[in-house]
Every structure is written in structure tokens, then in C-alpha cells.
Write an enzyme that holds these catalytic residues in place. Structure first.
Site, PDB file in Angstrom:
ATOM      1  N   CYS A 243       0.835  -1.200   0.000  1.00  5.39           N
ATOM      2  CA  CYS A 243       0.000   0.000   0.000  1.00  5.39           C
ATOM      3  C   CYS A 243       0.872   1.254   0.000  1.00  5.39           C
ATOM      4  O   CYS A 243       1.934   1.266   0.613  1.00  5.39           O
ATOM      5  CB  CYS A 243      -0.934   0.101   1.207  1.00  5.39           C
ATOM      6  SG  CYS A 243      -2.057  -1.277   1.377  1.00  5.39           S
TER       7      CYS A 243
ATOM      8  N   ARG B 200       3.832  -0.260  -4.838  1.00  6.88           N
ATOM      9  CA  ARG B 200       3.610  -0.786  -3.494  1.00  6.88           C
ATOM     10  C   ARG B 200       2.313  -1.577  -3.376  1.00  6.88           C
ATOM     11  O   ARG B 200       2.035  -2.194  -2.346  1.00  6.88           O
ATOM     12  CB  ARG B 200       3.572   0.368  -2.485  1.00  6.88           C
ATOM     13  CG  ARG B 200       4.828   1.179  -2.439  1.00  6.88           C
ATOM     14  CD  ARG B 200       4.692   2.306  -1.452  1.00  6.88           C
ATOM     15  NE  ARG B 200       4.558   1.782  -0.104  1.00  6.88           N
ATOM     16  CZ  ARG B 200       5.582   1.493   0.691  1.00  6.88           C
ATOM     17  NH1 ARG B 200       6.800   1.682   0.269  1.00  6.88           N
ATOM     18  NH2 ARG B 200       5.377   1.034   1.883  1.00  6.88           N
TER      19      ARG B 200
ATOM     20  N   TRP C 262      -2.668  -2.779  -1.630  1.00  9.68           N
ATOM     21  CA  TRP C 262      -2.327  -4.202  -1.775  1.00  9.68           C
ATOM     22  C   TRP C 262      -3.132  -4.904  -0.695  1.00  9.68           C
ATOM     23  O   TRP C 262      -2.869  -4.739   0.498  1.00  9.68           O
ATOM     24  CB  TRP C 262      -0.830  -4.419  -1.571  1.00  9.68           C
ATOM     25  CG  TRP C 262      -0.392  -5.818  -1.844  1.00  9.68           C
ATOM     26  CD1 TRP C 262      -0.046  -6.360  -3.053  1.00  9.68           C
ATOM     27  CD2 TRP C 262      -0.226  -6.878  -0.886  1.00  9.68           C
ATOM     28  NE1 TRP C 262       0.314  -7.675  -2.899  1.00  9.68           N
ATOM     29  CE2 TRP C 262       0.207  -8.026  -1.582  1.00  9.68           C
ATOM     30  CE3 TRP C 262      -0.415  -6.975   0.489  1.00  9.68           C
ATOM     31  CZ2 TRP C 262       0.465  -9.255  -0.958  1.00  9.68           C
ATOM     32  CZ3 TRP C 262      -0.168  -8.196   1.122  1.00  9.68           C
ATOM     33  CH2 TRP C 262       0.268  -9.306   0.397  1.00  9.68           C
TER      34      TRP C 262
ATOM     35  N   ASN D  56      -1.565   2.231   5.731  1.00  4.85           N
ATOM     36  CA  ASN D  56      -0.656   1.223   5.186  1.00  4.85           C
ATOM     37  C   ASN D  56      -0.200   0.388   6.378  1.00  4.85           C
ATOM     38  O   ASN D  56       0.345   0.928   7.337  1.00  4.85           O
ATOM     39  CB  ASN D  56       0.520   1.942   4.513  1.00  4.85           C
ATOM     40  CG  ASN D  56       1.714   1.047   4.251  1.00  4.85           C
ATOM     41  OD1 ASN D  56       2.833   1.505   4.228  1.00  4.85           O
ATOM     42  ND2 ASN D  56       1.494  -0.224   4.059  1.00  4.85           N
ATOM     43  N   GLY D  57      -0.457  -0.925   6.319  1.00  2.44           N
ATOM     44  CA  GLY D  57      -0.057  -1.794   7.424  1.00  2.44           C
ATOM     45  C   GLY D  57      -1.168  -2.759   7.765  1.00  2.44           C
ATOM     46  O   GLY D  57      -2.097  -2.962   6.975  1.00  2.44           O
TER      47      GLY D  57
ATOM     48  N   GLU E 187      17.853 -17.034  -7.955  1.00  5.48           N
ATOM     49  CA  GLU E 187      17.385 -15.704  -8.334  1.00  5.48           C
ATOM     50  C   GLU E 187      16.720 -15.732  -9.717  1.00  5.48           C
ATOM     51  O   GLU E 187      15.664 -15.127  -9.920  1.00  5.48           O
ATOM     52  CB  GLU E 187      18.548 -14.703  -8.304  1.00  5.48           C
ATOM     53  CG  GLU E 187      18.214 -13.288  -8.704  1.00  5.48           C
ATOM     54  CD  GLU E 187      17.093 -12.643  -7.889  1.00  5.48           C
ATOM     55  OE1 GLU E 187      16.650 -13.213  -6.887  1.00  5.48           O
ATOM     56  OE2 GLU E 187      16.637 -11.565  -8.307  1.00  5.48           O
TER      57      GLU E 187
ATOM     58  N   LYS F  87      12.777 -14.766 -10.658  1.00  5.67           N
ATOM     59  CA  LYS F  87      12.450 -13.745 -11.657  1.00  5.67           C
ATOM     60  C   LYS F  87      11.446 -14.300 -12.658  1.00  5.67           C
ATOM     61  O   LYS F  87      10.448 -13.670 -12.968  1.00  5.67           O
ATOM     62  CB  LYS F  87      13.698 -13.279 -12.431  1.00  5.67           C
ATOM     63  CG  LYS F  87      14.691 -12.432 -11.699  1.00  5.67           C
ATOM     64  CD  LYS F  87      14.292 -10.982 -11.542  1.00  5.67           C
ATOM     65  CE  LYS F  87      13.554 -10.767 -10.269  1.00  5.67           C
ATOM     66  NZ  LYS F  87      14.325 -10.641  -9.044  1.00  5.67           N
TER      67      LYS F  87
ATOM     68  N   GLU G 203       7.998 -14.796 -11.061  1.00  7.05           N
ATOM     69  CA  GLU G 203       7.213 -13.633 -10.627  1.00  7.05           C
ATOM     70  C   GLU G 203       6.760 -12.738 -11.765  1.00  7.05           C
ATOM     71  O   GLU G 203       5.666 -12.195 -11.706  1.00  7.05           O
ATOM     72  CB  GLU G 203       7.920 -12.839  -9.528  1.00  7.05           C
ATOM     73  CG  GLU G 203       9.139 -12.094  -9.956  1.00  7.05           C
ATOM     74  CD  GLU G 203       9.788 -11.321  -8.809  1.00  7.05           C
ATOM     75  OE1 GLU G 203       9.083 -10.786  -7.952  1.00  7.05           O
ATOM     76  OE2 GLU G 203      11.030 -11.256  -8.788  1.00  7.05           O
TER      77      GLU G 203
ATOM     78  N   HIS H 212      17.136 -36.708  -6.545  1.00  8.11           N
ATOM     79  CA  HIS H 212      16.591 -37.231  -5.285  1.00  8.11           C
ATOM     80  C   HIS H 212      15.084 -37.015  -5.201  1.00  8.11           C
ATOM     81  O   HIS H 212      14.543 -36.785  -4.113  1.00  8.11           O
ATOM     82  CB  HIS H 212      17.309 -36.586  -4.090  1.00  8.11           C
ATOM     83  CG  HIS H 212      18.759 -36.948  -4.031  1.00  8.11           C
ATOM     84  ND1 HIS H 212      19.194 -38.196  -3.645  1.00  8.11           N
ATOM     85  CD2 HIS H 212      19.874 -36.261  -4.383  1.00  8.11           C
ATOM     86  CE1 HIS H 212      20.516 -38.243  -3.723  1.00  8.11           C
ATOM     87  NE2 HIS H 212      20.955 -37.081  -4.193  1.00  8.11           N
TER      88      HIS H 212
ATOM     89  N   LYS I 181       5.936  -4.166  -4.072  1.00  6.59           N
ATOM     90  CA  LYS I 181       7.386  -3.989  -3.996  1.00  6.59           C
ATOM     91  C   LYS I 181       7.907  -4.068  -2.567  1.00  6.59           C
ATOM     92  O   LYS I 181       8.920  -4.686  -2.294  1.00  6.59           O
ATOM     93  CB  LYS I 181       7.727  -2.620  -4.598  1.00  6.59           C
ATOM     94  CG  LYS I 181       9.195  -2.287  -4.566  1.00  6.59           C
ATOM     95  CD  LYS I 181       9.872  -2.857  -5.775  1.00  6.59           C
ATOM     96  CE  LYS I 181      11.349  -2.586  -5.820  1.00  6.59           C
ATOM     97  NZ  LYS I 181      12.046  -3.631  -6.552  1.00  6.59           N
TER      98      LYS I 181
HETATM   99  C1  F6R Z   1      11.855 -10.273  -6.054  1.00  8.25           C
HETATM  100  C2  F6R Z   1      11.828  -9.261  -5.028  1.00  8.25           C
HETATM  101  C3  F6R Z   1      11.525  -9.684  -3.649  1.00  8.25           C
HETATM  102  C4  F6R Z   1      12.354  -8.873  -2.641  1.00  8.25           C
HETATM  103  C5  F6R Z   1      11.893  -9.197  -1.208  1.00  8.25           C
HETATM  104  C6  F6R Z   1      12.708  -8.461  -0.174  1.00  8.25           C
HETATM  105  O1  F6R Z   1      12.122  -9.722  -7.297  1.00  8.25           O
HETATM  106  O2  F6R Z   1      12.009  -8.107  -5.293  1.00  8.25           O
HETATM  107  O3  F6R Z   1      11.712 -11.047  -3.460  1.00  8.25           O
HETATM  108  O4  F6R Z   1      13.698  -9.175  -2.817  1.00  8.25           O
HETATM  109  O5  F6R Z   1      10.546  -8.864  -1.065  1.00  8.25           O
HETATM  110  O6  F6R Z   1      12.555  -7.078  -0.324  1.00  8.25           O
HETATM  111  P1  F6R Z   1      13.597  -6.070   0.290  1.00  8.25           P
HETATM  112  O7  F6R Z   1      14.892  -6.274  -0.401  1.00  8.25           O
HETATM  113  O8  F6R Z   1      13.006  -4.728   0.050  1.00  8.25           O
HETATM  114  O9  F6R Z   1      13.709  -6.410   1.750  1.00  8.25           O
END
Ligand code: F6R
Length: 610
Positions: free
Chosen positions: A2, A27, A76, A102-103, A484, A488, A491, A507, A605
Site C-alpha cells: 500500500c 507498493r 495491496w 498502510n499496514g 534468483e 524472476k 514472478e 533425489h 514492492k
Molecule cells: C523479487 C523481489 C523480492 C524482494 C523481497 C525483499 O524480485 O524483489 O523477493 O527481494 O521482497 O525485499 P527487500 O529487499 O526490500 O527487503
């Protein structure tokens, strides 16, 4: 999770609020809303389910809401499905209090039941409507004004919140409060702003106040007054932020994700240059001494991609410095009563600096008297302020929900720390250190070179965008890069992808391999390269299509249908290069599938809830 904005000044509030929300849409983006106070004191609320564009359309870009004081929200969903009813702002029962939040209010059920007993009715399933009614209840019961009312609410609330509140009978003023959710207040000339994050208001002002946990503020056109939970005034000074407002714009790219992928050479270079002094690592800017770093146990806590940086660090630090490293998901660490030696050092990694679980892990460590070191991108964020020491990454604002440049900048800091621990422990001498640093300094131009050749990844993505299952396998730092890469692809492209340590596949998981399954092997670690190549042969025999990512010129003993190469580097730093084609692959597959690559479904985010 949010985004909230607020404006009070001489201009029309709604267009400014919409503009700010646009910058905060990363957000959360399942609904949005505005509340604007007209000159006669009437507060009008307009909300829309879906992206911000729907709200802009509904308000004719804000023109339908007249008034110079207002608040806005992009959501969100936590409590209550994404719908217009559940969208913010929320009004109390008689409409005299309007709130954006927000929260998460954890004890919202208990407070709601109490309010129902007092005769309040509710129209949404949200915890925020409970906040609006609760504030209204205390306001009318004690009649001691907004600051006293909000303090009473804060004393009863459990959970996290950044709140902006309009009171119908208190003139033009926005009241805010904060606990564990981010909020900044921007100061202009005769106008003030609030936002969850600095980029939302950078266009208007670079002077910001940071509001701390359990603090409140009254914001008018003339300025801001801060109060603590005991209603006592708190003195604060605005700080000048150094961010460039254009850094949060698309700058000619089609999406933020591809822009940020291209910004990686710069992000890595700036981050390295900030902490390198000739042939030495220099962390004096962060006031980090050898004594602070001396430890016999490193515990990395982080979430998502930041956790994957921790996995790379585990390989690199253990190899170079011979100090045991544990990498923990922050969400697990905080609740499992971890065993930590008194001399342990907690390393918390976070782009936003606001991730609730990582912040809680830092607090848990501090409560036990353990030193904490944060690697954070956003200045002024909670983790940066609460950790004992912070090393900032220089990635600039990251807007695309999927991280790319912040991940790369975090890796750079991880390497520098590994070298420092190795130097302090006498594991590398000056000459070796200089050689590692020379190689690190080459990383930006090598990333640039991979990006120049992105068409090959684009072509591959176009030919394979309908794939259903992908496995990414590797050993050592190659496995870490696969973690990683797989995140990517999942997501942003919604392709089912799993990362596996290459030796682990047989396994159990190998039973999922069938004709057409795509298996991508990352092979840069020379001593174990043949082993991963054999694992690729095993899946090929079972019908998989095999793709490889390796160093240019390396002999890969596995036949692949497609082979991506990256420039060679020291094997310990390989993840910084091998991850680039995987990021590009995710981006292009997402485009091929017609998805919203910058704002994938269900995500946000900054994850400020548990
Ligand atoms: C994936 C991504 C998330 C963040 C995770 C931690 O692309 O961006 O997995 O890495 O939510 O976020 P931060 O780094 O802001 O603590």
C-alpha cells in the site's frame, strides 16, 4: 504494501495526489482512492477497483475533486478482497473522520467487536474502517482533539500502520501517525506533502522529515508539528534528500524493469566506487571498523531476492574468509528462537529497508545484544535507521516490482564484505586483495557487454514463451544464481520454475522431467562443472530441452539446444554476470505473454506485512 500520499497547499490536491500515487503504485495496485476536502469542509471520496488509471479516469484526472487538502491510497489487499468497497480512504460511520492506512491492525477483530457493541456499523471487511471508527469513537468520547485521539488509538492498536487522517471539524489539516510502516513528510513553500516513499514527492520538494515509530504529526499549509505518544511536542529538522527525481521516471524505456536491468553496470560501479579506495576496501563512510566486523559467526537474514544474495555470500565469504555463514529467511529467523553466539554478526539485506520480517529479525538480534549490519538501498528506511551499522547500495530508486539492479548492487557489497573479512582474518594479502578488487572493477563493463547482446535472449524468449515448466540447476554460486533466475521467471512471467542444486535433482524432482521440460544449467565453477554437465545429460535422456549459461570460451561437456555465454570473471563473482541473461529471459518471456512486467499480479514492492 500500500502507498499513501497527502497534500495540503494552495493548488488543487487531487492531481498532485494522483501523481504521487503513480510513483507509489509499485507498493500495491489492486485498487486506489482519493479523499479531498473542499473549502466548505466537505470531504469527498472517490475510489476505483483496479489500477490507478481507473481512478484517474473516474475523477477526470482529479478535476472532479475540488479542494486543496487531501489524502490518497493505492492498495495491496490484506483484509478484504480487492474491491471498491474495501479500497481506501475509509470514513467512519457518520463521515466525520477519513483515513488511509498502510499496514495491518492485528487486533482489528477485538476493536471491531467493541465498536459494534457501541453501535458502530461497518461497510467493508477492512481493518482500516475499524481504525476510522475507533478514532471517531475516542474523538467524540474524550473531546481532547485529534492528537490526543490518535494517541489513544495508538495505545490500543496492535500491528503496523502509517496513517493519514482528515477530521471534518478541524479545519484544513492532515494528521498522521506511524508505527512500523514507512512515511515521510515533505516541506514545500506554503505546501506540505506526505508519502510512503520519497520518490512520490521528489518532484515537489527535496526537504523531508522522517517520522519515527509511535510519533504523530499535524500538518498544515504553514508546516508540521510533531508529537510523541504522550502528546508532547517533538522537535525535528528537515533533511535534504539527494535523490534525482528523474531516477524514478521511465527515461525512454518501455518498462521500469528493462530500464533497471540496463542500470546495473552503473549501480554496481557506483556501489563499488563508494567503498573502494584504490586497491583497498574502505568502509569508513559507514563508520565500520575492523573491530565491528570481527566475528566467528555470520548470520545473513533477508527475504526473496535479498535472501538469494545471502546465499551467494555464504559461498563467497566461506571460501575467502573461512568464517561460517548461515543464511536465514527473515520470516523464519524471527520466530524460531535461533541460537546465536555472543560474537555473532547479523547481516540484514533489504532493498526497501522496510521489509517487515527483515526488520523484525534485526530487532530480535538487537534485543539479544547481537551486532547488526544492514545492506540497504533506501536511505532513511527503518532497517537503515535501526541496524547498528548500514552499508548503502547505490542502485537509486527501484520501481519495477521485480528487483534487478538492487540485487546486483547488494552482491557487490557482499563481495566487499567477504574481502574485508578475509583481510581481517589474514586470509588474503594485499596483492591478492588488489587482484580481487581489480576483477570487481571489471564487473560493470562485463555486465554492459551482456546487455549489448540481449537480442539472443530476446530471440530465445520469443521461441520458448509457451513453456510450462522450467528447472534451473547449478552448483555453488551457480546454484545461488539459479535461485534468483527462477524467482524472476516465476514472478514476472508466471512460468512454473524451480531452482535446484544440480546434484539434488535426482533425489525426487527428476520425476517431473518429461518431453519439453526446459532445464537451464548454469556452469561456471570449473571444479564442479563436469558434474553439472552430467546432470544435464541425465535430464536430456529423459526428454528435457537443455540450455546452458557459461563463461565465454569455457568448454562445456554437455550438448545444449541453446547456449548463452557471459564474459569470464573470477568464479566467486560469477553470479553477477550469469544472473543477467536470466533477468532478461524473465523480462522477455513476460512481454511475449502480454503480462504487466513491472507490476505482476498479487505482488507489491515493499512487503511491510508479515
Ligand atoms: C523479487 C523481489 C523480492 C524482494 C523481497 C525483499 O524480485 O524483489 O523477493 O527481494 O521482497 O525485499 P527487500 O529487499 O526490500 O527487503
Amino acid at each position: 504494501m500500500c502507498g499513501i500520499v497527502g497534500y495540503i497547499g494552495k493548488k488543487q490536491a487531487a492531481p498532485i495526489l494522483l501523481d504521487g500515487l503513480k510513483k507509489l503504485e509499485y507498493r500495491g495496485y489492486d485498487s486506489a482512492g482519493l479523499a479531498v476536502r473542499a473549502d466548505d469542509g466537505e470531504v469527498s471520496v472517490v475510489k476505483a477497483k483496479g489500477r490507478l488509471a481507473r481512478l484517474a479516469e473516474r475523477t477526470e484526472n482529479g478535476a472532479l475533486l475540488q479542494g486543496t487538502c487531501g489524502i490518497g491510497h493505492t492498495r495491496w489487499a490484506t483484509h478484504g478482497e480487492p474491491s471498491e468497497e474495501n479500497a481506501h480512504p475509509h470514513k467512519c460511520m457518520d463521515g466525520s473522520v477519513t483515513v488511509v492506512h498502510n499496514g495491518i491492525l492485528e487486533n482489528y477483530k477485538e476493536l471491531r467487536d467493541k465498536l459494534v457493541r457501541k453501535g458502530y456499523t461497518f461497510h467493508s471487511q477492512t481493518d482500516t474502517e475499524v481504525i476510522a471508527n475507533c478514532i471517531d469513537y475516542y474523538y467524540k468520547k474524550y473531546k481532547l482533539g485529534p492528537i490526543d485521539t490518535i494517541a489513544r488509538f495508538m495505545m490500543r492498536a496492535r500491528g503496523s500502520y502509517a496513517l493519514a487522517v482528515l477530521f471534518a471539524d478541524c479545519g484544513d489539516a492532515i494528521y498522521v501517525a506511524r508505527k512500523d510502516s514507512p512515511m515521510v513528510i515533505g516541506a514545500g513553500r506554503g505546501e506540505m506533502f506526505i508519502a510512503s516513499d520519497v520518490p512520490a514527492i521528489l518532484k515537489y520538494t527535496k526537504r523531508v522529515y522522517y517520522i519515527e515509530n509511535y510519533e504523530m504529526a499535524r500538518i498544515t499549509r504553514e508546516g508540521v508539528e510533531f508529537y510523541n505518544i504522550d502528546r508532547e511536542p517533538v522537535e525535528k529538522h528537515a533533511v535534504r534528500v539527494k535523490l534525482d527525481e528523474n531516477a524514478a521516471e521511465m527515461g525512454g524505456y518501455e518498462h521500469f524493469m528493462i530500464k533497471e536491468i540496463h542500470e546495473q553496470p552503473r549501480a554496481v560501479e557506483l556501489t563499488l566506487n563508494s567503498y573502494l579506495n584504490g586497491e583497498y576496501v574502505d568502509l569508513s563512510e559507514c563508520k565500520i571498523t575492523d573491530k565491528f566486523l570481527e566475528t566467528d559467526e555470520i548470520v545473513v537474514v533477508a527475504c526473496g531476492s535479498a535472501y538469494h544474495v545471502g546465499v551467494v555470500m555464504q559461498y563467497v565469504v566461506e571460501k575467502l574468509a573461512r568464517i561460517p555463514v548461515r543464511v536465514e529467511l527473515a520470516s523464519e529467523f524471527r520466530y524460531r528462537d535461533p541460537i546465536l553466539g555472543k560474537n555473532a554478526l547479523i547481516v540484514a539485506i533489504s532493498q526497501s529497508g522496510e521489509t517487515a520480517d527483515t526488520l523484525a529479525a534485526v530487532r530480535e538480534a538487537k534485543a539479544r545484544g547481537i551486532r547488526t549490519l544492514a545492506i540497504v538501498n533506501v536511505r532513511g528506511s527503518s532497517i537503515a535507521r535501526e541496524a547498528d551499522k548500514t552499508i548503502f547500495t547505490y542502485a537509486g530508486p527501484e520501481i519495477a516490482v521485480a528487483t534487478t539492479k538492487a540485487y546486483s548492487a547488494q552482491l557487490a557489497v557482499g563481495y566487499l564484505l567477504a574481502l574485508e573479512w578475509a583481510r581481517i582474518g589474514g586470509r588474503v594479502d594485499d596483492v591478492q586483495c588488489a587482484a580481487y578488487i581489480a576483477e570487481l572493477r571489471n564487473l560493470p563493463q562485463k555486465i554492459e557487454k551482456i546487455l549489448e547482446n540481449k537480442q539472443s535472449v530476446q530471440k530465445f524468449a520469443a521461441e520458448n514463451s509457451t513453456v510450462n515448466d522450467v528447472f534451473m540447476i547449478g552448483r555453488g554460486v551457480d546454484y545461488a544464481a539459479c535461485l534468483e533466475g527462477a524467482l524472476k521467471l516465476k514472478e514476472v512471467s508466471y512460468v512454473h520454475t524451480e531452482a535446484y542444486a544440480a546434484g539434488e535433482l535426482k533425489h525426487g524432482t527428476i520425476s517431473l522431467i518429461e518431453n519439453g521440460t526446459l532445464v537451464l544449467g548454469v556452469l561456471t565453477q570449473s571444479d564442479i562443472l563436469e558434474k553439472t554437465a552430467s546432470n544435464l545429460e541425465e535430464v536430456k535422456t529423459r526428454g528435457a530441452s537443455v540450455v546452458t549459461v557459461s563463461f565465454e570460451g569455457a568448454k562445456i561437456p554437455a550438448e545444449a539446444e541453446y547456449a548463452f555465454t557471459v564474459p569470464g570473471t573470477h568464479e566467486l563473482f560469477a553470479a553477477s554476470l550469469t544472473v543477467i541473461p536470466l533477468q532478461l529471459l524473465s523480462y522477455y518471456v513476460s512481454l511475449q505473454r502480454g503480462l504487466d512486467v513491472d507490476k505482476p499480479r498479487n505482488l507489491a514492492k515493499s512487503v511491510t506485512v508479515e
